[in-house]
Design a protein around this motif. Structure first.
Motif, short mmCIF file in Angstrom:
data_model
loop_
_atom_site.label_atom_id
_atom_site.label_comp_id
_atom_site.label_asym_id
_atom_site.label_seq_id
_atom_site.Cartn_x
_atom_site.Cartn_y
_atom_site.Cartn_z
N PHE A 255 -8.08 85.67 -55.04
CA PHE A 255 -7.06 85.97 -53.72
C PHE A 255 -8.66 86.07 -52.48
CE2 PHE A 255 -9.53 89.36 -56.23
CZ PHE A 255 -9.45 90.28 -55.44
N THR A 256 -8.25 86.17 -51.67
CA THR A 256 -8.51 86.19 -50.28
C THR A 256 -8.74 87.86 -49.84
OG1 THR A 256 -8.28 83.89 -49.35
CG2 THR A 256 -8.95 85.26 -47.68
N VAL A 257 -9.60 88.01 -49.23
CA VAL A 257 -9.25 89.40 -48.85
C VAL A 257 -8.86 89.57 -47.15
CG1 VAL A 257 -10.65 92.16 -47.94
CG2 VAL A 257 -11.02 90.02 -50.20
N ILE A 258 -8.44 90.33 -47.33
CA ILE A 258 -7.50 90.20 -45.87
C ILE A 258 -8.12 91.82 -44.92
CG2 ILE A 258 -5.56 90.56 -43.85
CD1 ILE A 258 -6.22 87.77 -45.60
N GLU A 259 -8.48 92.62 -45.74
CA GLU A 259 -9.35 93.87 -45.43
C GLU A 259 -10.13 93.84 -45.93
OE1 GLU A 259 -8.81 94.90 -42.48
OE2 GLU A 259 -7.18 93.53 -41.71
N PRO A 260 -11.35 95.42 -45.41
CA PRO A 260 -12.30 95.42 -46.69
C PRO A 260 -11.39 96.23 -47.60
CG PRO A 260 -13.32 95.21 -44.98
CD PRO A 260 -11.65 94.85 -44.28
N THR A 261 -11.66 96.48 -49.11
CA THR A 261 -10.72 97.31 -50.12
C THR A 261 -12.25 97.74 -50.86
OG1 THR A 261 -9.30 97.64 -50.98
CG2 THR A 261 -9.47 95.68 -51.36
N LYS A 262 -11.58 98.63 -52.02
CA LYS A 262 -12.43 98.42 -52.96
C LYS A 262 -11.22 98.37 -54.31
CE LYS A 262 -15.72 101.18 -54.05
NZ LYS A 262 -16.52 102.51 -54.43
N LYS A 263 -9.07 98.55 -53.68
CA LYS A 263 -8.72 98.86 -54.50
C LYS A 263 -7.81 97.78 -54.20
CE LYS A 263 -7.43 102.94 -55.93
NZ LYS A 263 -7.18 103.89 -56.04
N ILE A 264 -6.96 96.93 -55.48
CA ILE A 264 -6.13 95.98 -55.26
C ILE A 264 -4.51 96.35 -56.41
CG2 ILE A 264 -6.85 94.40 -54.21
CD1 ILE A 264 -6.64 92.60 -57.25
N GLN A 265 -3.76 96.52 -56.03
CA GLN A 265 -2.09 96.64 -56.67
C GLN A 265 -1.87 94.97 -57.55
OE1 GLN A 265 0.74 98.35 -55.10
NE2 GLN A 265 2.42 97.56 -57.29
N LEU A 266 -2.11 95.08 -58.74
CA LEU A 266 -1.11 93.87 -59.11
C LEU A 266 -0.40 94.80 -60.22
CD1 LEU A 266 -4.95 91.99 -60.77
CD2 LEU A 266 -2.56 91.24 -58.55
N ASP A 267 0.54 93.85 -60.57
CA ASP A 267 2.01 94.70 -61.71
C ASP A 267 1.92 93.76 -62.99
OD1 ASP A 267 2.80 95.97 -59.80
OD2 ASP A 267 2.70 93.69 -58.62
N LEU A 268 2.39 94.69 -63.91
CA LEU A 268 2.65 94.73 -65.14
C LEU A 268 3.10 95.72 -65.84
CD1 LEU A 268 2.23 92.32 -67.63
CD2 LEU A 268 0.24 93.89 -68.74
N PHE A 269 4.46 95.11 -66.21
CA PHE A 269 4.93 95.28 -66.97
C PHE A 269 4.77 96.93 -67.95
CE2 PHE A 269 10.15 94.76 -66.74
CZ PHE A 269 10.23 94.41 -65.00
N ASP A 270 5.83 98.08 -67.63
CA ASP A 270 4.37 99.13 -68.13
C ASP A 270 4.43 99.13 -70.42
OD1 ASP A 270 7.27 100.20 -68.42
OD2 ASP A 270 6.48 101.67 -67.31
N ASN A 271 5.60 98.00 -70.63
CA ASN A 271 5.99 98.43 -71.72
C ASN A 271 4.70 97.10 -72.26
OD1 ASN A 271 7.48 96.23 -70.87
ND2 ASN A 271 7.68 95.15 -72.57
N MET A 272 4.04 96.22 -71.69
CA MET A 272 3.21 95.51 -72.41
C MET A 272 1.64 95.67 -71.65
SD MET A 272 4.92 92.66 -72.64
CE MET A 272 3.90 90.89 -72.16
N LYS A 273 1.04 95.62 -72.78
CA LYS A 273 -1.33 96.29 -72.77
C LYS A 273 -2.01 94.94 -71.67
CE LYS A 273 -4.48 97.00 -75.81
NZ LYS A 273 -5.38 96.66 -77.09
N VAL A 274 -2.07 96.06 -70.65
CA VAL A 274 -3.36 95.37 -70.49
C VAL A 274 -5.30 95.85 -71.34
CG1 VAL A 274 -5.50 96.49 -68.14
CG2 VAL A 274 -2.63 96.76 -68.37
N ASP A 275 -5.51 94.38 -71.20
CA ASP A 275 -6.43 94.63 -72.67
C ASP A 275 -7.57 94.56 -71.82
OD1 ASP A 275 -4.91 93.78 -74.83
OD2 ASP A 275 -4.74 92.13 -74.43
N SER A 276 -7.45 94.58 -70.50
CA SER A 276 -9.15 94.09 -69.52
C SER A 276 -9.16 93.46 -68.69
CB SER A 276 -10.87 93.55 -70.20
OG SER A 276 -10.25 92.64 -70.67
N ILE A 277 -9.38 93.46 -67.54
CA ILE A 277 -9.18 93.06 -66.24
C ILE A 277 -11.06 92.88 -65.62
CG2 ILE A 277 -8.72 93.64 -63.92
CD1 ILE A 277 -6.40 94.98 -65.13
#
Length: 539
Positions: free
Chosen positions: A65-87
């Motif tokens: 992705f390209t950063v449009i505005e300076p940020t320390k946080k972004i939103q991605l999405d994954l249904f909450d029944n699925m497990k986030v292993d790592s990012i």
């Protein structure tokens, strides 16, 4: 079969009823807060393994992705029944916070504007199983006649984050395309969007099938299709036509697809412009559910029948001259996949134009009269239950009337223009002007206002924002008559054609009573052309 049952076979089951109570989950899915707007997706690289026995997925999606505005946080999405292993970002594991299906990813330092970044989002789990795909989102795990797995997914409206991590908003497509790499048990094939690149043994009796998409692509049209497929290749004017069907259906598929696909492509390219995803080719892929407009990999499950599973939704007989799923879902390649709505509240931009493409195909094949017969047959399916445009920012679609009523709106506009030498170039220019772009209703209205030289805004408003359709009232006035529109939209004006005997007369009707310049002996001399305009009348 009763009217409502026929409609239920086609129109998507919408997530919200007329009395709508939206939740934080809805706002997180449909909204555009800073954490979504601060970055622009350039590419997805999906690499997963699907286990048919466990009905599970494990792997990752790499998001560039390209950063449009300076940020320390972004939103991605994954249904909450699925497990986030790592990012992972720059070999560093990131922290995150889950809020329903939203995953807020934090970076150790502020990302600078205009920089390009990558995060690799590892995940696993058992995705939601669809009970009645494609009307509810999820995976379908079935078997073919030989007992081999037959698997596919459909998530329109529900959200692509049902099965992979993504920026789950129609406002942002990966500008530089995507790769979809899916490992499945040996003896099976996975077919995804774009071009087949290679297959590779990955151990433990699994083979990975790699596909590459060159074009921007809607999140919900990224797909997997897993089966013991046979590949059939054809082409038309250097456009690759590839069909992936169950082994047992090879012979019937060749003749059945050949009857509709080539004439359809010739018609749609004449009326709407070159197939938008030429670089990715065109595919029909047999699925264990009815169908879906997956970009360059159209899901096909109409059981090799004419009409809609052997039925004519128009009730006119004209719908039995073609395979509904091939024509409708391919029409979405222009309207929905190429010209895309920013918010699903404006999904009529997808469905109204695509439903109209069915009528366009009939006109290419059989002429104007057959086309008018077909589209007016569809009018019986209009419910006028709630507005076509839904609520914005909460992942809410409007009425299912976006299909038939949306198409009838376009047919009405055609007859408002009353000049096919002007209408067809306007429709072509619309499809090509907004090719591979993301737009909203106001953009559509502004375009048609400019190209027709008319103020069509009240017409669009009446059909899209209210549940009623215009009513033309006519009453006697001495030996002549008066006429007006009755509408919810104020200051409504729309020309309408009537026949007085054998003479066609155009009335430039408004909400105010006007006196006609024509003389009549009785009301039986007047016939309102309701087959040209989707309206009611007191006559």
């Amino acid at each position: 079969m009763k009217k409502l049952l026929i409609i239920s076979l086609f129109i998507l089951v919408y997530q919200n009823t007329t009395a709508q109570n939206f939740t934080r989950r809805d706002s997180l899915h449909g909204g555009l807060r800073f954490e979504r707007n601060c970055f622009d997706v350039q590419r997805y690289d999906l690499n997963i393994k699907i286990n048919p026995d466990e009905k599970s997925i494990v792997g990752y999606n790499e998001v560039t992705f390209t950063v449009i505005e300076p940020t320390k946080k972004i939103q991605l999405d994954l249904f909450d029944n699925m497990k986030v292993d790592s990012i992972v970002w720059n070999n560093e594991t990131l922290t995150y916070k889950r809020d329903y299906d939203a995953v807020f990813v934090s970076f150790p330092k502020e990302l600078a504007k205009n920089t390009t970044e990558k995060v690799r989002f590892y995940y696993s789990g058992n995705p939601k199983i669809a009970k009645n795909a494609p009307w509810d989102g999820g995976f379908v795990f079935k078997k073919d006649s030989n007992g081999k797995p037959f698997i596919a997914v459909a998530v329109q409206g529900t959200g692509a984050s049902l099965w992979y991590p993504v920026k789950d908003s129609q406002t942002d497509e990966p500008d530089k395309g995507a790769s979809i790499k899916v490992a499945v048990p040996n003896g099976l094939m996975n077919v995804s969007n774009g071009r087949f690149i290679k297959k590779e043994a990955v151990g433990n009796d699994y083979t990975r099938w790699d596909w590459e998409v060159k074009n921007p692509i809607n999140n919900y049209t990224i797909t997997v299709n897993i089966a013991d497929y046979i590949h059939i290749h054809d082409e038309i004017e250097n456009l690759d036509l590839d069909y992936y069907v169950l082994r047992e259906n090879k012979d019937k598929a060749i003749s059945h697809f050949d009857a509709d696909v080539k004439p359809m492509m010739a018609c749609f390219q004449e009326k709407f412009g070159q197939y938008p995803f030429w670089e990715d080719g065109y595919k029909l892929v047999e699925t264990p559910y009815l169908g879906m407009e997956h970009q360059s990999a159209v899901a096909y499950g109409n059981k090799y029948k004419k009409g809609y599973l052997g039925m004519d939704l128009s009730g006119t007989g004209e719908g039995m001259n073609f395979d509904f799923i091939i024509i409708h879902e391919t029409g979405h390649e222009w309207f929905g996949n190429s010209v895309t709505s920013k918010d699903i509240a404006d999904m009529w931009i997808h469905e109204g134009f695509t439903t109209y493409s069915e009528t366009v195909f009939i006109e290419c094949q059989k002429g104007y009269d057959a086309a008018m017969k077909y589209i007016n047959g569809q009018s019986k399916n209009v419910q006028n239950d709630k507005p076509i445009i839904g609520q914005f920012g909460v992942n809410n679609e409007g009425s299912g009337d976006m299909y038939y009523k949306g198409a009838l709106l376009l047919n009405t506009l055609r007859h408002v223009v009353d000049n096919d030498h002007k209408w067809w170039p306007i429709l072509l220019k619309y499809a090509t002007t907004f090719k591979k772009k993301i737009i909203d209703t106001q953009t559509v209205v502004d375009f048609f206002n400019k190209e027709t030289g008319r103020n069509l805004t009240p017409i669009f408003n009446q059909y899209l924002k209210y549940t009623t359709i215009p009513k033309l009232e006519i009453k006697g006035y001495k030996k002549q008559f008066q006429y007006r529109w009755v509408t919810e939209e104020p200051n409504f004006a729309m020309p309408v054609d009537i026949m007085i005997g054998d003479k066609k007369v155009r009335l430039n009707a408004t909400n105010e009573w006007q006196k006609a310049g024509e003389s009549i002996k009785n009301y039986n001399d007047i016939k309102v052309l309701t087959n040209h305009f989707f309206i009611t009348t007191n006559l």
